[in-house]
Scaffold this motif. Structure first.
Motif, PDB file in Angstrom:
ATOM      1  N   MET A 350       0.836  -1.202   0.000  1.00  0.00           N
ATOM      2  CA  MET A 350       0.000   0.000   0.000  1.00  0.00           C
ATOM      3  C   MET A 350       0.868   1.249   0.000  1.00  0.00           C
ATOM      4  N   LEU A 351       1.936   1.246   0.795  1.00  0.00           N
ATOM      5  CA  LEU A 351       2.828   2.404   0.857  1.00  0.00           C
ATOM      6  C   LEU A 351       3.546   2.610  -0.470  1.00  0.00           C
ATOM      7  N   VAL A 352       3.925   1.517  -1.123  1.00  0.00           N
ATOM      8  CA  VAL A 352       4.559   1.626  -2.434  1.00  0.00           C
ATOM      9  C   VAL A 352       3.589   2.263  -3.428  1.00  0.00           C
ATOM     10  N   SER A 358      10.501   5.393   0.618  1.00  0.00           N
ATOM     11  CA  SER A 358      10.955   4.413   1.603  1.00  0.00           C
ATOM     12  C   SER A 358      10.045   4.515   2.816  1.00  0.00           C
ATOM     13  N   SER A 359      10.046   3.485   3.625  1.00  0.00           N
ATOM     14  CA  SER A 359       9.240   3.519   4.848  1.00  0.00           C
ATOM     15  C   SER A 359       9.749   2.461   5.810  1.00  0.00           C
ATOM     16  N   ARG A 360       9.499   2.713   7.079  1.00  0.00           N
ATOM     17  CA  ARG A 360       9.856   1.767   8.138  1.00  0.00           C
ATOM     18  C   ARG A 360       8.749   1.770   9.177  1.00  0.00           C
ATOM     19  N   GLU A 387      10.685  -2.872   6.469  1.00  0.00           N
ATOM     20  CA  GLU A 387      11.260  -1.697   5.834  1.00  0.00           C
ATOM     21  C   GLU A 387      11.078  -1.805   4.333  1.00  0.00           C
ATOM     22  N   GLN A 388      10.882  -0.654   3.705  1.00  0.00           N
ATOM     23  CA  GLN A 388      10.608  -0.601   2.272  1.00  0.00           C
ATOM     24  C   GLN A 388      11.519   0.434   1.646  1.00  0.00           C
ATOM     25  N   GLU A 389      12.074   0.077   0.507  1.00  0.00           N
ATOM     26  CA  GLU A 389      12.934   0.985  -0.250  1.00  0.00           C
ATOM     27  C   GLU A 389      12.530   0.850  -1.710  1.00  0.00           C
ATOM     28  N   GLY A 390      11.918   1.895  -2.282  1.00  0.00           N
ATOM     29  CA  GLY A 390      11.414   1.795  -3.646  1.00  0.00           C
ATOM     30  C   GLY A 390      10.326   0.740  -3.722  1.00  0.00           C
ATOM     31  N   THR A 391      10.431  -0.158  -4.686  1.00  0.00           N
ATOM     32  CA  THR A 391       9.442  -1.239  -4.811  1.00  0.00           C
ATOM     33  C   THR A 391       9.847  -2.486  -4.043  1.00  0.00           C
ATOM     34  N   ASN A 392      10.992  -2.434  -3.380  1.00  0.00           N
ATOM     35  CA  ASN A 392      11.468  -3.587  -2.604  1.00  0.00           C
ATOM     36  C   ASN A 392      11.140  -3.400  -1.125  1.00  0.00           C
ATOM     37  N   TYR A 393      10.798  -4.474  -0.456  1.00  0.00           N
ATOM     38  CA  TYR A 393      10.504  -4.403   0.974  1.00  0.00           C
ATOM     39  C   TYR A 393      10.880  -5.719   1.636  1.00  0.00           C
ATOM     40  N   TYR A 435       0.489   1.753  19.081  1.00  0.00           N
ATOM     41  CA  TYR A 435       1.296   0.638  18.591  1.00  0.00           C
ATOM     42  C   TYR A 435       2.713   1.028  18.196  1.00  0.00           C
ATOM     43  N   GLY A 436       2.933   2.265  17.798  1.00  0.00           N
ATOM     44  CA  GLY A 436       4.261   2.681  17.380  1.00  0.00           C
ATOM     45  C   GLY A 436       4.157   3.802  16.366  1.00  0.00           C
ATOM     46  N   ILE A 437       5.143   3.868  15.444  1.00  0.00           N
ATOM     47  CA  ILE A 437       5.120   4.917  14.432  1.00  0.00           C
ATOM     48  C   ILE A 437       5.505   4.346  13.071  1.00  0.00           C
ATOM     49  N   LEU A 438       5.021   5.026  12.046  1.00  0.00           N
ATOM     50  CA  LEU A 438       5.420   4.747  10.674  1.00  0.00           C
ATOM     51  C   LEU A 438       6.275   5.918  10.208  1.00  0.00           C
TER      52      LEU A 438
END
Length: 675
Positions: A350-352, A358-360, A387-393, A435-438
């Motif tokens: 979804m984030l992609v 990128s996301s963590r 963790e996500q970087e570009g289209t890879n996670y 729960y935490g953070i994005l």
């Protein structure tokens, strides 16, 4: 590698025009700088939740913990838009809040701060508001001017209020408490505006401390049949989108939010480059439009502003268009909530799709329960779940999640000469459970859309927690039921199945081995009554247990075996097709007798242990009746008993009762091997 500089930005209410401009200008300024910027986003309150903010579902208090996540970072400097934080959140004493970050150099926006905390960057609220009020008095001759203030604990609001009071007093116009109401800078100020009308007759003008509250002034004037700009004058402060798209246009003071954000960036870079920086005031500019009764004689709505309005409308359409997919993503995540990998994979995908570079995802070890007006304790460690970087996670899940401690950093480390990376962090919670953070790298225009997604993610995490808890409860209940069923099916003396248990397992074995040959046997401990009467019931129990273990060793661990009476045992074993059935059964009965003799040789007991066995060979099929099989085996047992010993007592025997010695059976195994 040279340490990469990192700046933290605390800002709240990113849906509101003024904070949004600050975010945009800071973002744009740092795009081509070789530092990283991390925005920690606070509450999205007020007009964003208009009609929902009551004590039962108000969750803005969750955001009070947002800025404590900064301790997991390694910031070189903080830019704190304190005015936006203090609008809706109950931060308490300013110094107490800012003292938490005293070890990090700070630039405070929209509010004054003690010199030991840092420098401040604040708009020239006083002169801008005073010019606006004096315009109403001197240009229009208005006398009965009431004031809608911002929060009493906000420095911007306090300076604007003081400007109103000074302008009124200096021009000989009396002011009393009934002429002032305190709002919260949001659209949710209906109550305060109605109070101004009820407590003041023949109002000439309503001066609002910001444009956001002016939108509600317009609405209520319309409800009361008053035409803004003709029957009553209305002014604001900020020059937000509403000001230049309202009908009539809103007379207001521009706070120069973009200038403030850019100047904050410049001062931050100066500091990082070793230059001395000082507190500053950002100039304001007065805009006259139709809401005060003017015909636009000074800085009227221009073609540029018309274009800005069209752009704003298009941006809103795009934001809400993207937001539609949020509930769809939530539904997908809920559907796979029991599968951890699938759940977090959908979240990453979804984030992609939403354009995250990128996301963590960082989660608390256990959800942090925050209740309004109570303190909380921030965890010392967080779990990096994916963790996500570009289209890879990469999905780590909870079991293999890398731990992040305070000071480790929440964003990847980059080379000092690489251009800026700009991150936004969102709090993840549902109700009182946090729960935490994005932390995600998105374009500044997508900040509001991503915020909507994080609300969905918080709900999905809560649902997953409930699902996991339900699953664990179900598994625990099944385990308890299994234990209860086992205890109801187990003979407490021998640990074998009881009559009920062995009957069920024999029935199951026959059902799943259709067409295969098997043998049912009934074993009977020889002369149990004599052992009990002569040597005591303790020895009788010992003999029963010894017989049970002899039979178990002979039939194997996978075959049903149970105690169905005081000294009777029932079991079934399958016969391999390649074996001769009669010979296989004969061999096993011989094994029982041989094992008993070996036992008698090494046991040291004052009696002989003997087990008589009756057997019956049959073919498994659904028509087999266990009662009939037992009848045939019982007939064979009757015959076998005729050859048992008449007397089990050894001559001159004298032995004390003792428990089964496992070593004895180890000796028995050794004798078997020797044999």
């Amino acid at each position: 590698m040279e340490k990469r500089k990192k700046i933290g930005v605390f800002v709240a209410n990113a849906h509101m025009d003024h904070p949004k401009k600050i975010i945009r200008s800071i973002y744009r300024y740092f795009m081509d700088k070789k530092v990283d910027v991390h925005f920690l986003l606070g509450t999205e309150s007020g007009s964003f939740y208009h009609g929902l903010n009551d004590d039962s579902n108000d969750f803005d208090y969750q955001y009070l913990s947002m800025f404590d996540y900064s301790f997991f970072e390694d910031f070189d400097l903080l830019i704190i838009a304190y005015g936006s934080l203090n609008t809706f959140q109950e931060l308490g004493d300013k110094k107490t809040f800012l003292d938490k970050f005293k070890n990090i150099p700070c630039i405070i926006l929209e509010d004054n701060c003690p010199p030991e905390i840092g420098i401040n960057l604040i708009a020239d609220n006083y002169h801008g508001m005073k010019e606006c009020v004096e315009h109403l008095i001197k240009e229009h001759g208005y006398k009965n001017i009431v004031y809608l203030s911002g929060p009493a604990n906000n420095d911007d609001a306090a300076e604007r209020l003081q400007a109103y009071l000074d302008a009124m007093i200096e021009n000989g116009l009396p002011v009393d408490d009934s002429m002032i109401e305190y709002g919260d800078f949001s659209e949710n100020v209906d109550k305060q505006i109605y109070a101004l009308f009820e407590n003041n007759e023949n109002i000439d003008a309503i001066v609002s401390a910001n444009d956001e509250m002016s939108t509600t002034v317009y609405q209520i004037c319309e409800r009361k049949g008053l035409k803004v700009g003709k029957d009553i004058a209305v002014t604001g402060f900020d020059n937000m989108r509403f000001a230049w798209c309202a009908k009539p246009g809103l007379t207001t003071v521009e706070q120069k939010s973009s200038n403030m954000g850019k100047r904050a960036g410049e001062l931050a870079m100066d500091f990082l480059n070793g230059k001395e920086i000082h507190s500053e005031r950002i100039p304001t500019e007065f805009f006259v439009r139709g809401s005060c009764g003017c015909n636009g004689t000074k800085r009227t709505t221009s073609d540029r502003e018309e274009n800005k309005m069209e752009h704003a409308i298009e941006e809103m359409r795009e934001t809400w268009g993207q937001a539609i997919s949020g509930p769809m993503a939530l539904r997908e995540m809920i559907q796979v909530s029991e599968d951890e990998t699938a759940f977090y994979t959908l979240m990453a995908q979804m984030l992609v799709r939403q354009g995250a570079k990128s996301s963590r995802l960082y989660l608390q070890k256990t959800p942090m329960v925050n209740v309004r007006h109570s303190d909380w304790t921030m965890s010392d460690k967080l779990d990096l779940v994916f963790e996500q970087e570009g289209t890879n996670y990469t999905i780590f899940g909870r079991e293999h999640a890398p731990e992040v401690s305070k000071g480790d950093g929440l964003t990847p480390k980059h080379d000092a000469n690489e251009y800026s990376h700009l991150y936004f962090s969102y709090l993840l919670f549902d109700g009182s459970r946090q729960y935490g953070i994005l932390t995600t790298e998105v374009y500044y225009k997508d900040v509001s859309t991503m915020y909507l997604y994080t609300l969905e993610i918080g709900t999905a995490l809560h649902f997953r927690e409930l699902t996991k808890r339900t699953t664990e409860d179900r598994e625990r209940m099944l385990e308890q039921n299994a234990r209860l069923n086992m205890s109801a099916s187990i003979d407490p003396l021998t640990g074998l199945l009881n009559r009920r248990g062995v009957n069920e397992q024999i029935g199951r074995l026959i059902a799943i081995n259709e067409g295969q040959k098997a043998c049912i046997f009934i074993g009977d401990l020889d002369h149990l009554k004599q052992i009990n009467d002569t040597f005591g019931h303790g020895e009788g129990d010992f003999a029963i247990n010894a017989a049970a273990q002899l039979l178990r060793r002979v039939v194997g661990d996978d075959s049903p075996l149970g105690r169905i009476g005081g000294d009777e045992f029932l079991g079934v074993f399958l016969i391999d097709e390649k074996d001769n059935a009669k010979e296989e059964v004969k061999r096993r009965i011989s094994d029982v007798k041989l094992s008993a003799e070996i036992f008698n040789t090494v046991s040291g007991k004052p009696y002989y242990l003997g087990v008589s066995v009756g057997t019956h060979i049959f073919t498994c099929n659904s028509g087999v009746a266990l009662k009939e099989l037992m009848k045939y085996a019982d007939e064979e047992l009757y015959i076998a008993k005729k050859s048992r010993r008449e007397n089990v007592a050894r001559e001159n025997a004298n032995v004390e009762s003792f428990d089964i010695d496992e070593a004895l059976f180890e000796d028995l195994d050794k004798e078997d091997d020797d044999e």
